[in-house]
Structure formats: structure tokens, C-alpha cells
Design a protein around this motif. Structure first.
Motif, PDB file in Angstrom:
ATOM      1  N   GLN A  24      11.656   2.603  -3.638  1.00 19.82           N
ATOM      2  CA  GLN A  24      10.257   3.004  -3.671  1.00 19.82           C
ATOM      3  C   GLN A  24      10.102   4.299  -2.889  1.00 19.82           C
ATOM      4  OE1 GLN A  24       6.818   0.189  -3.264  1.00 19.82           O
ATOM      5  NE2 GLN A  24       6.574   1.209  -1.326  1.00 19.82           N
ATOM      6  N   ARG A  26       7.207   6.614  -3.513  1.00 15.75           N
ATOM      7  CA  ARG A  26       5.820   7.067  -3.419  1.00 15.75           C
ATOM      8  C   ARG A  26       5.076   6.331  -2.308  1.00 15.75           C
ATOM      9  NH1 ARG A  26       0.692   6.163  -7.198  1.00 15.75           N
ATOM     10  NH2 ARG A  26      -0.567   7.903  -6.475  1.00 15.75           N
ATOM     11  N   GLU A  45       3.304   2.037  -2.047  1.00 13.48           N
ATOM     12  CA  GLU A  45       2.567   1.948  -3.320  1.00 13.48           C
ATOM     13  C   GLU A  45       2.460   0.508  -3.785  1.00 13.48           C
ATOM     14  OE1 GLU A  45       2.551   4.046  -7.748  1.00 13.48           O
ATOM     15  OE2 GLU A  45       4.357   4.126  -6.500  1.00 13.48           O
ATOM     16  N   TYR A  46       3.519  -0.248  -3.610  1.00  9.77           N
ATOM     17  CA  TYR A  46       3.543  -1.659  -3.986  1.00  9.77           C
ATOM     18  C   TYR A  46       4.041  -2.484  -2.807  1.00  9.77           C
ATOM     19  CZ  TYR A  46       3.887   0.799  -8.465  1.00  9.77           C
ATOM     20  OH  TYR A  46       3.707   1.665  -9.501  1.00  9.77           O
ATOM     21  N   THR A  70      -5.147   5.291  -6.782  1.00  6.23           N
ATOM     22  CA  THR A  70      -4.867   4.337  -7.855  1.00  6.23           C
ATOM     23  C   THR A  70      -5.464   4.878  -9.144  1.00  6.23           C
ATOM     24  OG1 THR A  70      -6.894   3.095  -7.355  1.00  6.23           O
ATOM     25  CG2 THR A  70      -4.867   2.390  -6.248  1.00  6.23           C
ATOM     26  N   ALA A 121      -0.169  -9.813 -13.481  1.00  6.94           N
ATOM     27  CA  ALA A 121      -0.006  -8.362 -13.719  1.00  6.94           C
ATOM     28  C   ALA A 121      -1.296  -7.705 -14.180  1.00  6.94           C
ATOM     29  CB  ALA A 121       1.105  -8.111 -14.738  1.00  6.94           C
ATOM     30  N   SER A 124      -4.281  -4.160  -9.840  1.00  3.74           N
ATOM     31  CA  SER A 124      -3.521  -3.092  -9.202  1.00  3.74           C
ATOM     32  C   SER A 124      -3.567  -3.203  -7.686  1.00  3.74           C
ATOM     33  CB  SER A 124      -4.078  -1.725  -9.619  1.00  3.74           C
ATOM     34  OG  SER A 124      -4.111  -1.596 -11.024  1.00  3.74           O
ATOM     35  N   VAL A 146       5.899  -6.519  -5.514  1.00  3.05           N
ATOM     36  CA  VAL A 146       6.847  -5.480  -5.916  1.00  3.05           C
ATOM     37  C   VAL A 146       7.208  -5.630  -7.396  1.00  3.05           C
ATOM     38  CG1 VAL A 146       9.173  -4.579  -5.568  1.00  3.05           C
ATOM     39  CG2 VAL A 146       7.766  -5.187  -3.600  1.00  3.05           C
ATOM     40  N   GLN A 147       7.454  -6.860  -7.827  1.00  2.52           N
ATOM     41  CA  GLN A 147       7.825  -7.099  -9.225  1.00  2.52           C
ATOM     42  C   GLN A 147       6.727  -6.689 -10.190  1.00  2.52           C
ATOM     43  OE1 GLN A 147       8.907 -11.250  -9.380  1.00  2.52           O
ATOM     44  NE2 GLN A 147      11.047 -10.843  -8.827  1.00  2.52           N
ATOM     45  N   HIS A 148       5.473  -6.905  -9.795  1.00  7.04           N
ATOM     46  CA  HIS A 148       4.354  -6.648 -10.703  1.00  7.04           C
ATOM     47  C   HIS A 148       3.548  -5.418 -10.301  1.00  7.04           C
ATOM     48  CE1 HIS A 148       5.046 -10.447 -12.804  1.00  7.04           C
ATOM     49  NE2 HIS A 148       5.230 -10.991 -11.625  1.00  7.04           N
ATOM     50  N   GLU A 149       4.116  -4.582  -9.412  1.00  8.07           N
ATOM     51  CA  GLU A 149       3.549  -3.280  -9.047  1.00  8.07           C
ATOM     52  C   GLU A 149       2.094  -3.409  -8.592  1.00  8.07           C
ATOM     53  OE1 GLU A 149       4.230  -0.621 -12.301  1.00  8.07           O
ATOM     54  OE2 GLU A 149       6.391  -0.584 -11.969  1.00  8.07           O
ATOM     55  N   CYS A 150       1.910  -4.173  -7.542  1.00  6.10           N
ATOM     56  CA  CYS A 150       0.577  -4.403  -6.996  1.00  6.10           C
ATOM     57  C   CYS A 150       0.596  -4.128  -5.496  1.00  6.10           C
ATOM     58  CB  CYS A 150       0.150  -5.851  -7.266  1.00  6.10           C
ATOM     59  SG  CYS A 150      -1.496  -6.287  -6.640  1.00  6.10           S
TER      60      CYS A 150
END
Length: 227
Positions: A24, A26, A45-46, A70, A121, A124, A146-150
Motif C-alpha cells: 500500500q 497511497r 487508504e485502506y 475519496t 464491498a 468506501s 484491506v481485502q475490500h478496499e475500505c
């Protein structure tokens, strides 16, 4: 034993205290230079961030600039917020009210609701107010985030603060005259640090009223002179 340890250290989920976060790059800048310089440029970010402190001292203002980074269609989930969400207040912290959903449930179910929402998912950013969270629960949220970018932000009362958690960023905030004092308890890829002053305006002030009163007084004086 040495070869086994070497294999463990190579696992992508394992990191040392002096290593930067893996996978990661960002960061979401808070906009407060004194804080961003210490937390490697901003919030991850996540993943999960814990913020401990008294409710209502500017915890959402700390995230104002983070929210602007976001996507425009970002979906926000507020789990057990401590009060009624006001449209104008959400806009002041750069959150589109139409993109906000609120879940109010028991303390026991709040963590389950948060995890299920992350796994869907669909959101955000997830903000969770909870009285207590243990390491196992935090780890589950971190993996799912992390897996679902949240981005998950957990707000926990300082007087009920849990022990150390397996999260990338762990902060404590305190209200001071200049705004907020931020203490970094844990930072993946960095080191703890205390007494970071963030100039957040977290209480109402009379700036706008005073400005309007001065403007009104000037017009009143002009009318009196030309009346």
C-alpha cells in the motif's frame, strides 16, 4: 528454526516496526502538516485506524481532508454515531449526506454489522463508534478492510480504551486551547510520538455573527449620515 523464521518473515502480512506498510503506497493526507509529517503522509487508504478520545471534540474535523480524497460516489456507513447526523455538519466535513447510511444497533452487534458491511464491498468509508474492541475483532476488521478496499475508523472512549490492537494507525486525541493534541500510540512503518498540535476548530465561534454585526453597523452609520 532459522529457515522457518525466514519463511515467516517473507509472508506479505508480516511487517517489522521499522518497515513501511506492505502493498500500500497511497496515503490520505489530513491537511495538517504537523500530523502528516509524522504519519507517513496521512491515513492509510485502506485498513483500520483507531482514534481514542472524548466524543465531540473534533474527531470528524480531523478527517475532513481525508474525506475529500475519496471518490465522489463514495458510500459512507456510520455505525452507532453518538448523536443525530445533521446535513450541514456532514457537508462541513466534506461528506455528501446522500451518500451516508446510519446503522444503530447494540454494542454486541455493532462489530458484526461493521464487518458484514465491509465484506459487502459496498462502502468506501466506515466509521464505527464502540465502547470496546479486542485484538481478534480488530484483526478481522483489518483483514476485511484491506481485502475490500475500505477505510475503517474506530472511535473509542479514551477511558475505555482497549489494549494494543493489530491496526496500522492508533491515535489518541485530547482537546486543548489550540485545537487538538494528537498522540500516536502505534504507526505501521513508523514510531509513536506525542504532543502533536493540530489546529482544529471544534467549537462554535462568533466570527460570522461579529462580521455581520460590523457590516450592519457600518450600513446603519451610512444611513444616519445620509438620512
Amino acid at each position: 528454526m532459522a529457515s522457518l523464521l525466514s519463511l515467516v518473515e517473507k509472508h506479505p502480512a508480516i511487517w517489522r516496526g521499522n518497515q513501511a506498510p506492505i502493498g500500500q503506497s497511497r496515503r490520505l493526507a489530513t491537511g495538517y502538516l504537523s500530523l502528516d509529517e509524522v504519519i507517513l503522509g496521512g491515513f492509510p487508504e485502506y485498513g483500520v485506524v483507531r482514534i481514542s478520545g472524548r466524543t465531540g471534540i473534533g474527531e470528524l474535523s480531523l478527517l475532513k481532508n481525508v474525506f475529500t480524497q475519496t471518490s465522489e460516489n463514495a458510500f459512507y456507513l456510520f455505525v452507532n454515531p453518538p448523536g443525530v447526523l445533521i446535513t450541514n455538519s456532514l457537508r462541513r466535513v466534506n461528506v455528501v449526506p446522500e451518500n451516508v447510511h446510519v446503522v444503530s444497533t447494540s454494542s454486541e452487534l455493532s462489530l458484526w454489522a461493521a464487518e458484514e458491511a465491509i465484506k459487502s464491498a459496498s462502502c468506501s468509508v466506515l466509521l464505527l463508534w464502540c465502547e470496546h474492541i479486542n485484538a481478534a475483532q480488530a484483526r478481522r476488521l483489518q483483514v476485511a478492510a484491506v481485502q475490500h478496499e475500505c477505510l475503517v475508523v474506530i472511535f473509542e472512549p479514551e477511558n475505555q480504551r482497549s489494549a494494543a490492537l493489530p491496526v496500522p494507525l492508533d491515535l489518541t486525541i485530547t482537546a486543548i486551547d489550540q485545537g487538538l493534541q494528537v498522540d500516536i500510540r502505534k504507526l505501521q512503518g513508523g514510531w509513536p510520538k506525542q504532543n502533536i498540535v493540530v489546529p482544529v476548530s471544534f467549537t462554535p465561534n462568533n466570527t460570522t455573527i461579529n462580521s455581520l454585526m460590523r457590516k450592519y453597523s457600518m450600513h446603519a452609520e451610512d444611513d444616519a449620515l445620509h438620512g
